[in-house]
Enzyme design. Structure first.
Site, PDB file in Angstrom:
ATOM      1  N   HIS A 143       0.814  -1.210   0.000  1.00 27.82           N
ATOM      2  CA  HIS A 143       0.000   0.000   0.000  1.00 27.82           C
ATOM      3  C   HIS A 143       0.854   1.271   0.000  1.00 27.82           C
ATOM      4  O   HIS A 143       0.520   2.255  -0.658  1.00 27.82           O
ATOM      5  CB  HIS A 143      -0.951  -0.050   1.208  1.00 27.82           C
ATOM      6  CG  HIS A 143      -1.701   1.210   1.442  1.00 27.82           C
ATOM      7  ND1 HIS A 143      -1.420   2.042   2.497  1.00 27.82           N
ATOM      8  CD2 HIS A 143      -2.701   1.803   0.748  1.00 27.82           C
ATOM      9  CE1 HIS A 143      -2.235   3.086   2.452  1.00 27.82           C
ATOM     10  NE2 HIS A 143      -3.023   2.977   1.405  1.00 27.82           N
TER      11      HIS A 143
ATOM     12  N   GLU B 217      -3.485   7.837   7.564  1.00 27.01           N
ATOM     13  CA  GLU B 217      -4.557   7.026   6.984  1.00 27.01           C
ATOM     14  C   GLU B 217      -4.883   5.855   7.920  1.00 27.01           C
ATOM     15  O   GLU B 217      -6.041   5.516   8.152  1.00 27.01           O
ATOM     16  CB  GLU B 217      -4.140   6.508   5.598  1.00 27.01           C
ATOM     17  CG  GLU B 217      -5.241   5.742   4.893  1.00 27.01           C
ATOM     18  CD  GLU B 217      -4.843   5.284   3.487  1.00 27.01           C
ATOM     19  OE1 GLU B 217      -3.722   5.587   3.040  1.00 27.01           O
ATOM     20  OE2 GLU B 217      -5.678   4.621   2.845  1.00 27.01           O
TER      21      GLU B 217
ATOM     22  N   GLU C  34       1.907   1.884  -3.412  1.00 33.04           N
ATOM     23  CA  GLU C  34       0.791   2.463  -4.180  1.00 33.04           C
ATOM     24  C   GLU C  34       0.792   3.996  -4.039  1.00 33.04           C
ATOM     25  O   GLU C  34       0.650   4.722  -5.025  1.00 33.04           O
ATOM     26  CB  GLU C  34      -0.530   1.862  -3.699  1.00 33.04           C
ATOM     27  CG  GLU C  34      -1.752   2.417  -4.409  1.00 33.04           C
ATOM     28  CD  GLU C  34      -2.867   2.772  -3.434  1.00 33.04           C
ATOM     29  OE1 GLU C  34      -3.169   3.978  -3.322  1.00 33.04           O
ATOM     30  OE2 GLU C  34      -3.411   1.855  -2.785  1.00 33.04           O
ATOM     31  N   HIS C  35       0.988   4.478  -2.825  1.00 30.20           N
ATOM     32  CA  HIS C  35       1.066   5.937  -2.630  1.00 30.20           C
ATOM     33  C   HIS C  35       2.259   6.533  -3.393  1.00 30.20           C
ATOM     34  O   HIS C  35       2.155   7.600  -3.991  1.00 30.20           O
ATOM     35  CB  HIS C  35       1.217   6.252  -1.135  1.00 30.20           C
ATOM     36  CG  HIS C  35      -0.075   6.273  -0.385  1.00 30.20           C
ATOM     37  ND1 HIS C  35      -0.504   7.371   0.322  1.00 30.20           N
ATOM     38  CD2 HIS C  35      -1.041   5.341  -0.234  1.00 30.20           C
ATOM     39  CE1 HIS C  35      -1.669   7.103   0.891  1.00 30.20           C
ATOM     40  NE2 HIS C  35      -2.025   5.872   0.574  1.00 30.20           N
TER      41      HIS C  35
END
Lengths: 454, 442
Positions: free
Chosen positions: A67, A147, A70-71
């Site tokens: 993840h 997040e 992904e950022h």
């Protein structure tokens, strides 16, 4: 909460032959599979690139890296500076984002059809030219921690779900949250992200899905132009994980700030491995539908409407995943009802279903909703592309979609009882309870008091 | 990024052909008094219908907040000769989907059905709209569930923040109330309250129809769904919102790891003459996904938050302008100061020409995505009908955006948004506050 995502995925998985029409595929020499779904209703297009790498491919101590990468994919390449990807897509009138799951990582742009070459140019560039710097990493890792705080640490239901998954899976990497454990995020380095990128981001580990007002021959040409020269990496065989059989019920309690308790009962259940010969996953999908596809389905009708034991209730199951699944029941007890009473009531529902069977009308109703959903799906090009990408990424393949629909329609009431009695039993069960804690650490104020501030 | 004006005008030429592709909206007043908007489209064998009423939470009588919400909730829990289970199983057997939406202004009921099952599905929907039963025992059950939900909401930092924000921005205006009412008022609500509310606020409908029917069929559907609604009586309209508010800051204790920060003020109404300058300006400030000023300052440059945004919520009367973000407690003050500075700069100087061009490119270039499905078009029909926007709203949209200037944005923001007079709420505030305390108002 995640369980609801499963529930929507449930009826969403299946496609009819009519939707399957107009789908074309080509595999480039470097291994990139390109799938085009033509749909000429509106002058728009969606590009989605799906990488077969999700949190289940991470190792202990490095959770969350899929993840985080992904950022970082928005943080620039050798030719496109940080932030520029988003600016160019925005200037083309596009919308874009990305998502990471246990099973895969995907990126998408929605634009006017004339802007497809731009989107393909930018997406193919970051498949092999990503520029990962320590500076960008150090800022973005903080964003990811925020997040995590927002989505998990401060959300009691998400927290319960995270801890449930940790308890349900002993060996399988589904035990780790997609967002990653906070201590792993704190110790992650740009080199971890770099290694992840180098291992998984390659044309031979990806599926490109283009859907909308396009012609497949032109798309294949564009795909060859923009993606064709990216070297393949050669994917080695993946480590296969199984989950050892659970030998008895597991129970857990999570204390977190909340008003209402939540009960989740999750049973280990199979996922679709062989779409043609499997039948149990399809029966489990329909079982979840019979239990909770509408407000008048069994669980809500009996427990919320008639007995008023629950404030809300649901069943969920997702047959389409790379790893082993869970069939889950969940309920928020009504005021004055205990979690223990709630569990007894849910167990009684399952026992009643196994003992007395399922009405033909109940199953037929779920099938009618699935069939209608096939038509409604035509209203969303994005969603059609999602299904194709997801089915490819979990290894079942989009071509199985019409078959899966047929298999669902072929499920019998006897099969529902069979899978319920095989899988919904104690040795296979994890019971997780949210024990609500007052915000102040002191007793909650009595109901009805106007001042909510603590 | 290099963009010149020539390029922009070329783009506008291309946009003209996009704008020409907007759906043809047919519009008429039904003999029943309903305003009908219809787009005929036979591509997919299905139909979408939405029926809206001016019966949102803003129409709750004082002392009875929650009646509007419960009235809407109970519409499909017993209607005519159908009980609640017959309604939901009836729809499910057809593969039809009945749903609803509810906000401050509007309550609506929507149907999606296959063409083959259209008549049966519409017949159930017609009963839900025109013969709701409002059973006392079902009301009791739903009140209990709603109260449980409200109690839960009082523990969620984002919902605590919303509630305090609306009170601070709207004061005594009905827009200040929570959509679902208050625990204390819900307990006093009776079935008669719902029946009375229904008689008064479900008279004039706006009917949006999208999909696989002909004009003649659409006319009949509109009549079928509205013929037996309560008879029309003159209604008083909502009061105006007081635009200029006092500066306030509330710091509310919460054990969460993050502070949830909201800051804002009354913003604009649906028919505000500044609608387009404010809309485009907000895109630049905090509406434009990953490319806005707020996103750039707060997230991209400093990693202070996952989500930071600004929006205008245009309603019948003036709705809120809001900036929101979540950040770990220790840096809440820093993040808030940064947001305030970003807003103050934007209001003081307005956007740059370069920013305006980028905004127009996105909004105009992305217009086809706004109308690329029946569902999206249906929602536009409802909004256009409900707020009595021009029928050419979609046709004119690109032009309206294209004509906005930096001067207009600067002027509109400086008239609508006063950075010195904002309502600010911080839930999970950085300073520890011992024991249960009230909000601190400054």
């Amino acid at each position: 909460m995640r369980i609801y995502l499963f529930a929507t995925a449930l009826l969403a998985v299946m496609l009819s032959p009519s939707v399957y029409a107009g789908v074309f595929e080509l595999t480039l020499a470097n291994g990139l599979k390109v799938i085009v779904k033509e749909d000429h209703r509106a002058p728009v297009v969606v590009q989605q690139i799906w990488y077969k790498a999700g949190s289940m491919d991470e190792h202990t101590g490095k959770t969350g890296v899929a993840h985080v990468l992904e950022h970082l994919m928005f943080k620039g390449t050798r030719g496109v500076p940080a932030g520029e990807f988003s600016r160019r897509i925005a200037a083309a009138g596009g919308r874009e984002n990305a998502f990471t799951s246990n099973d895969y990582t995907a990126y998408f742009q929605q634009l006017h059809k004339s802007q497809l070459p731009l989107a393909m140019k930018l997406e193919s560039d970051r498949m092999h030219n990503l520029n990962l710097t320590a500076g960008e990493f150090s800022k973005e890792i903080k964003v990811v921690m925020e997040e995590r705080r927002m989505r998990t640490d401060d959300d009691s239901h998400a927290l319960l779900q995270e801890k449930l998954m940790g308890a349900a899976y002993l060996e399988h990497p589904y035990q780790h949250p997609v967002i990653g454990w906070m201590s792993d995020l704190e110790q992650m380095t740009v080199q971890d992200a770099r290694s992840w990128y180098q291992q998984w981001y390659a044309p031979d580990n990806a599926t490109l899905v283009i859907a909308g007002d396009v012609y497949h021959a032109q798309v294949f040409e564009l795909a060859q132009r923009y993606y064709g020269n990216i070297p393949k990496k050669g994917q080695s065989a993946r480590r296969l994980f199984s989950e050892p059989v659970q030998l008895g019920i597991k129970r857990m309690v999570v204390k977190a700030p909340a008003e209402l308790p939540l009960l989740v009962m999750s049973y280990h259940a199979p996922n679709i491995v062989d779409p043609l010969h499997d039948w149990k996953p399809y029966a489990l999908e329909m079982l979840a539908g019979v239990l909770s596809s509408t407000d008048s389905a069994r669980l809500n009708k009996h427990l919320v409407r008639e007995q008023q034991l629950a404030s809300s209730v649901g069943a969920s199951y997702d047959s389409t995943s790379r790893g082993p699944g869970l069939f889950s029941l969940e309920a928020v007890p009504s005021a004055g009802q205990s979690v223990a009473q709630m569990e007894i009531a849910l167990r009684a529902e399952i026992a009643g279903l196994i003992k007395n069977g399922v009405g033909a009308d109940e199953l037929k109703r779920v099938k009618a909703q699935v069939l209608a959903g096939e038509v409604y799906k035509l209203d969303s090009v994005f969603y059609q592309a999602m299904q194709i990408g997801q089915m490819e990424s979990i290894g079942v393949g989009y071509k199985a979609i019409p078959l899966m629909l047929e298999k669902l329609q072929a499920v019998t009431t006897e099969q529902l009882v069979q899978v319920a009695s095989e899988f919904l039993q104690d040795d296979n069960l994890i019971v997780a309870v949210l024990d609500p804690q007052p915000l102040s650490g002191k007793a909650m104020q009595p109901a009805g008091e106007a001042n909510h501030v603590r | 990024m290099y963009v010149n004006k020539l390029l922009f005008s070329i783009m506008l030429c291309c946009i003209a052909s996009v704008a020409a592709a907007t759906p043809t909206i047919q519009h008429w007043q039904s003999a029943t008094g309903a305003r009908v908007l219809f787009v005929e489209d036979h591509d997919i064998p299905m139909l979408d219908v939405a029926v809206s009423f001016a019966s949102g939470s803003a129409f709750d009588k004082s002392g009875k907040p929650g009646v509007a919400k419960l009235t809407h909730e109970l519409l499909d829990l017993g209607a005519g000769d159908l009980n609640e289970d017959q309604i939901s199983t009836g729809m499910a057997d057809l593969g039809a989907q009945l749903s609803g939406s509810f906000d401050q202004d509007r309550a609506s009921v929507s149907l999606r059905t296959l063409s083959t099952e259209r008549d049966s599905a519409l017949s159930i929907m017609a009963r839900v709209l025109q013969y709701p039963v409002f059973s006392e025992s079902i009301l009791m059950r739903e009140k209990t569930r709603l109260i449980a939900g409200l109690k839960e909401a009082e523990t969620k930092p984002e919902l605590i923040a919303d509630k305090a924000f609306n009170k601070a921005v709207f004061g005594s205006h009905p827009y200040a109330s929570s959509l679902s009412g208050e625990i204390s008022s819900l307990e006093t609500i009776t079935a008669q309250d719902l029946k009375d509310f229904y008689q008064l606020h479900y008279q004039r409908a706006v009917v949006a129809i999208m999909g696989d029917v002909t004009r003649v069929q659409a006319e009949a559907i509109a009549v079928q769904l509205t013929r037996y609604l309560p008879a029309y009586t003159e209604q008083s309209s909502l009061p105006a919102v007081v635009m200029q508010i006092q500066s306030s800051e509330q710091r509310i204790f919460h054990p969460a790891t993050q502070s949830h920060i909201l800051t804002g003020t009354p913003g604009m109404s649906r028919k505000d003459p500044d609608y387009f300058p404010l809309y485009v300006g907000n895109y630049i400030l905090g509406g434009g996904g990953f490319v806005s000023r707020l996103m750039n300052e707060v997230r991209e440059k400093r990693g202070l938050a996952y989500s930071v945004y600004s929006y205008f919520m245009p309603l019948k009367q003036t709705g809120a302008f809001q900036i929101g973000l979540q950040t770990k407690k220790e840096q809440a003050n820093e993040a808030l100061a940064l947001v305030e500075k970003t807003l103050a700069d934007f209001v003081a100087k307005g956007p740059t020409e370069k920013e305006l061009i980028a905004a127009k490119q996105n909004i105009i270039g992305g217009f086809p995505l706004r109308i690329d499905s029946n569902k999206k078009i249906l929602d536009y029909l409802s909004i256009i009908g409900f707020y009595e926007l021009p029928l050419t709203y979609l046709d004119d949209f690109a032009d309206n955006i294209a004509h906005v200037t930096t001067t207009q944005i600067h002027s509109a923001f400086s008239r609508h948004i006063h950075p010195g007079a904002m309502a600010t709420v911080i839930v999970g505030a950085p300073e520890p506050i011992s024991g249960p305390v009230g909000a601190q108002n400054q």
